[in-house]
Motif scaffolding. Structure first.
Motif, short mmCIF file in Angstrom:
data_model
loop_
_atom_site.label_atom_id
_atom_site.label_comp_id
_atom_site.label_asym_id
_atom_site.label_seq_id
_atom_site.Cartn_x
_atom_site.Cartn_y
_atom_site.Cartn_z
N ASP A 40 -25.92 -12.89 37.34
CA ASP A 40 -26.99 -13.71 37.91
C ASP A 40 -28.35 -13.24 37.40
OD1 ASP A 40 -29.01 -14.76 39.86
OD2 ASP A 40 -27.20 -15.54 40.83
N ARG A 41 -29.05 -14.12 36.72
CA ARG A 41 -30.33 -13.76 36.10
C ARG A 41 -31.40 -13.44 37.14
NH1 ARG A 41 -29.06 -12.48 30.95
NH2 ARG A 41 -28.10 -14.21 29.82
N ARG A 42 -31.30 -14.01 38.32
CA ARG A 42 -32.29 -13.74 39.36
C ARG A 42 -32.21 -12.28 39.80
NH1 ARG A 42 -30.08 -18.50 43.15
NH2 ARG A 42 -28.22 -17.29 42.55
N VAL A 43 -31.00 -11.78 39.94
CA VAL A 43 -30.82 -10.38 40.33
C VAL A 43 -31.24 -9.46 39.18
CG1 VAL A 43 -29.13 -8.66 41.06
CG2 VAL A 43 -29.01 -10.99 41.95
N GLN A 44 -30.88 -9.84 37.97
CA GLN A 44 -31.22 -9.02 36.80
C GLN A 44 -32.73 -8.85 36.66
OE1 GLN A 44 -29.37 -10.76 33.36
NE2 GLN A 44 -27.29 -10.22 34.00
N VAL A 45 -33.48 -9.92 36.87
CA VAL A 45 -34.92 -9.82 36.69
C VAL A 45 -35.55 -8.95 37.77
CG1 VAL A 45 -35.71 -11.85 38.02
CG2 VAL A 45 -36.95 -11.15 35.97
N ILE A 46 -34.99 -8.97 38.96
CA ILE A 46 -35.51 -8.10 40.03
C ILE A 46 -35.25 -6.64 39.70
CG2 ILE A 46 -35.15 -7.41 42.43
CD1 ILE A 46 -34.74 -10.37 43.11
N ILE A 47 -34.05 -6.34 39.24
CA ILE A 47 -33.70 -4.95 38.92
C ILE A 47 -34.55 -4.42 37.78
CG2 ILE A 47 -31.88 -3.47 38.01
CD1 ILE A 47 -29.87 -5.16 39.59
N ILE A 48 -34.69 -5.21 36.71
CA ILE A 48 -35.39 -4.71 35.52
C ILE A 48 -36.90 -4.78 35.68
CG2 ILE A 48 -35.80 -5.09 33.06
CD1 ILE A 48 -32.91 -6.00 32.84
N ALA A 49 -37.42 -5.96 36.00
CA ALA A 49 -38.87 -6.14 36.03
C ALA A 49 -39.49 -5.44 37.25
CB ALA A 49 -39.22 -7.62 36.02
N TRP A 50 -38.94 -5.69 38.43
CA TRP A 50 -39.56 -5.16 39.65
C TRP A 50 -39.31 -3.67 39.83
CZ3 TRP A 50 -43.03 -5.48 43.28
CH2 TRP A 50 -42.84 -4.88 44.52
N LEU A 51 -38.05 -3.24 39.76
CA LEU A 51 -37.71 -1.86 40.10
C LEU A 51 -37.89 -0.90 38.92
CD1 LEU A 51 -34.61 -2.71 42.29
CD2 LEU A 51 -36.83 -1.88 43.10
N PHE A 52 -37.27 -1.21 37.79
CA PHE A 52 -37.45 -0.36 36.61
C PHE A 52 -38.91 -0.44 36.15
CE2 PHE A 52 -36.62 0.43 31.92
CZ PHE A 52 -36.43 1.80 32.08
N GLY A 53 -39.50 -1.63 36.21
CA GLY A 53 -40.90 -1.80 35.82
C GLY A 53 -41.85 -1.01 36.71
N SER A 54 -41.56 -0.92 38.01
CA SER A 54 -42.40 -0.15 38.92
C SER A 54 -42.39 1.33 38.54
CB SER A 54 -41.92 -0.32 40.36
OG SER A 54 -42.12 -1.64 40.81
N PHE A 55 -41.23 1.83 38.18
CA PHE A 55 -41.14 3.23 37.76
C PHE A 55 -41.94 3.47 36.47
CE2 PHE A 55 -38.81 6.09 34.82
CZ PHE A 55 -39.23 7.29 35.37
N ILE A 56 -41.79 2.57 35.50
CA ILE A 56 -42.53 2.73 34.24
C ILE A 56 -44.04 2.64 34.50
CG2 ILE A 56 -42.95 1.75 31.95
CD1 ILE A 56 -40.29 3.19 32.21
N GLU A 57 -44.45 1.75 35.40
CA GLU A 57 -45.87 1.66 35.77
C GLU A 57 -46.33 2.96 36.41
OE1 GLU A 57 -49.64 0.59 36.19
OE2 GLU A 57 -48.19 -0.75 35.25
N GLY A 58 -45.53 3.51 37.31
CA GLY A 58 -45.90 4.74 37.97
C GLY A 58 -46.04 5.91 37.02
N SER A 59 -45.25 5.92 35.96
CA SER A 59 -45.30 7.04 35.02
C SER A 59 -46.34 6.85 33.93
CB SER A 59 -43.92 7.26 34.39
OG SER A 59 -43.48 6.09 33.74
N ALA A 60 -46.54 5.63 33.46
CA ALA A 60 -47.42 5.43 32.30
C ALA A 60 -48.59 4.49 32.56
CB ALA A 60 -46.62 4.90 31.11
N GLY A 61 -48.37 3.40 33.30
CA GLY A 61 -49.44 2.44 33.55
C GLY A 61 -49.92 1.74 32.29
#
Length: 594
Positions: A101-122
């Motif tokens: 399901d692409r809706r779940v995939q986008v939440i996992i990658i963009a929202w959760l993984f993306g939040s971590f990358i933002e927190g580390s690098a911005g």
């Protein structure tokens, strides 16, 4: 010249962007030169800024643009390297194992993984990492860019290990005696404690508003890129979307309150990622198999959806991947490790990388000193990991050459837009000190808005922060520009000014969603250039929602003691919540209506 007239003039460079890029849908390569010319003419003839200062600001913009282009190149290179090794196919199979399901995939990658990358690098790095990964998984390039931009809101205020607060707000306020006196009068013996209290207020507002971002992301995706063009398809997983949001925002809020601004996004993202993946694998709140949502076949996509990067189906793993998931994901884990290890001040690696610095001091006799730290840029980590991956995944020399060649071609196509976008920003924010004696353009614009709004300022403070990030491309820069101004307006209207500064920081984070040069950079990572205006049209609703909802909450908080719980802000916030609830309820009753 009165404040309103000056504000109208200061608005012109932004109006040019809105007209040509967003409304008329010109490409950034065509629209941004006009915006730069507008800013330069205003600086020279109205603000009466010396020509050497305008030239220095423009050159500084070119240096910053070069740094952005290096990040773009590194992100593209890593993606192309993973494609050559077949790792992208393995990662795709891994996500299908969790859910197709692409809706779940986008939440996992963009929202959760993306939040971590933002927190580390911005500084736009989440888009450089997540957007190519989404495209590698089979998302349309435009859908990936829109999703990657939309999540650059909630985690941004605590991105790069808290830089927007610890540097942006800190530098904006710390040298003012009145602010220091206020903090001491409020019982804060240490300046860092006062700064942390502002960070906690920022996190409260973000947690309240950001909890709706994953749901908004999937609704925008299904509305513009789904078969039915319906938000109902996105609302169908509203329970999972809210659960995934809370999995990040709850620890995010707790870390902001108890540990400080360095940790909310950096740790909240991974905690949420672990919780959501574990829950998804066990089927918790997941859509049933008959309701799995996917994009239409690639051959039916409109041309504007696709970029230059495409998945090659002849890669090694057409059916069952031959590479392990750990080995395929290792490059992204290495990138994450590099970003964390180089951003933690307790470790010496970041200081060592920063020691390689190139500076042009006092360019043309001005206070502007263009600086670049090539080894500290995320680009260095991307390139280093791409080289390691080439050896670790045993990519043949021909494959390595193809990856570098494709990346170089994409970089060249992105350069035209950025070499005008960032210089315009630098002229705009370096417009103080002219013979006319006016405040620099962003402050002049804010002064005009403040004169119009009066006690309703909290509702508009987030939009000023957002405009600052829109033009500067940085929540940190927006906070540096406007924090003291926002503090002063808060005192003037008789409310707690630290809450107004918090609203500034939240609005500045939301402004990243529509920031032109972030859109250009994110688009360049997947070869999707010339459609920046259309992308901003897709993300604009997120910015308006975020700024209005947080502004309403801020208004309700600062005026609660005077006006009571039922005030304009609380009524607006309640109306927005009721509207969200009604939309969800209606979609459940009529699933085919959007």
């Amino acid at each position: 010249m009165n404040a309103l007239a000056l504000a109208a003039l200061a608005l012109l460079p932004i109006a040019v962007v809105a007209l040509f890029l967003v409304i008329l849908r010109w490409s950034a390569a065509r629209a941004m030169p006009l915006s730069w010319i507008t800013a330069a003419v205003l600086a020279l003839w109205v603000w009466q800024i010396p020509l050497p200062q305008i030239a220095a600001a423009s050159i500084n913009g070119l240096v910053i643009a070069a740094a952005l282009l290096l990040i773009v190149f590194g992100a593209i290179l890593l993606l192309n390297t993973l494609q050559e090794s077949g790792a992208l196919q393995t990662i795709r199979h891994g996500f299908v194992g969790i859910t197709p399901d692409r809706r779940v995939q986008v939440i996992i990658i963009a929202w959760l993984f993306g939040s971590f990358i933002e927190g580390s690098a911005g500084f736009g790095t989440p888009a450089a990492v997540c957007v190519p990964l989404l495209v590698g998984l089979g998302f349309p390039a435009m859908a990936a860019v829109v999703a990657g931009m939309m999540i650059q809101s909630t985690p941004v205020s605590f991105g790069a290990v808290g830089t927007p607060i610890l540097v942006g707000v800190n530098r904006g306020l710390s040298e003012d005696p009145g602010v220091i006196a206020f903090s001491e009068g409020a019982g804060f013996l240490e300046w860092s404690d006062f700064l942390a209290s502002i960070g906690a207020k920022v996190a409260i507002l973000h947690a309240a508003v950001g909890t709706f971002i994953p749901l908004l992301v999937v609704c925008v995706m299904t509305r513009y890129f789904g078969k039915n063009r319906s938000i109902a398809d996105g609302l169908a997983i509203w329970k999972f979307a809210l659960f995934a949001a809370l999995a990040m925002t709850v620890p995010y809020l707790l870390f902001a309150i108890f540990l400080g601004p360095e940790f909310p996004s950096l740790i909240g993202g991974p905690i949420g990622l672990f919780i959501v993946i574990l829950a998804a694998k066990r089927g918790f709140l997941m859509p049933p198999p008959r309701e799995i949502w996917d994009f239409e076949p690639r051959e039916t996509w409109p041309e504007e959806w696709s970029g230059q990067f495409e998945i090659r189906e002849e890669e090694p793993s057409k059916s069952t991947p031959t590479m392990s998931q750990w080995k395929a994901w290792a490059p992204y884990l290495l990138v994450a490790a590099f970003l964390v290890l180089t951003r933690l001040e307790a470790l010496p690696l970041g200081a060592w990388l920063k020691s390689v610095t190139f500076t042009i001091p006092n360019l043309f006799g001005t206070d502007i000193s263009p600086t670049i730290q090539p080894l500290y840029l995320p680009a260095f980590g991307f390139v280093l990991v791409a080289l390691i991956t080439s050896a670790m995944h045993h990519i043949p020399p021909a494959g390595i050459r193809r990856a570098w060649a494709r990346s170089g071609r994409t970089l060249l196509s992105a350069s035209v837009a950025l070499v005008f976008t960032v210089p315009m920003v630098q002229v705009f924010i370096n417009s103080a000190g002219g013979a006319a004696g006016f405040e620099k353009m962003p402050i002049a614009l804010a002064n005009g808005v403040a004169e119009l709004t009066g006690s309703a300022w909290p509702l508009f403070s987030t939009f000023i922060g957002g405009i600052g990030a829109f033009v500067a491309g940085s929540n940190t820069i927006s906070n540096m520009m406007f924090s003291l101004f926002q503090f002063g307006v808060g005192q003037k209207i008789g409310v707690d000014p630290s809450w107004i500064v918090a609203l500034q920081a939240v609005g500045g984070a939301a402004g990243n969603v529509i920031c032109v040069h972030n859109v250009v950079a994110a688009s360049a990572t997947v070869g999707l250039l010339g459609r920046e205006g259309l992308i901003i049209r897709r993300t604009l609703v997120t910015f308006v929602f975020y700024a209005l909802f947080s502004g309403a909450l801020g208004y309700a908080i600062v005026w609660y003691s005077t006006m009571g719980i039922f005030n304009l802000g609380s009524l607006i916030a309640a109306a927005m919540l009721i509207a969200i609830g009604l939309i969800i309820f209606r979609s459940r009753r009529s699933p085919q209506q959007g």
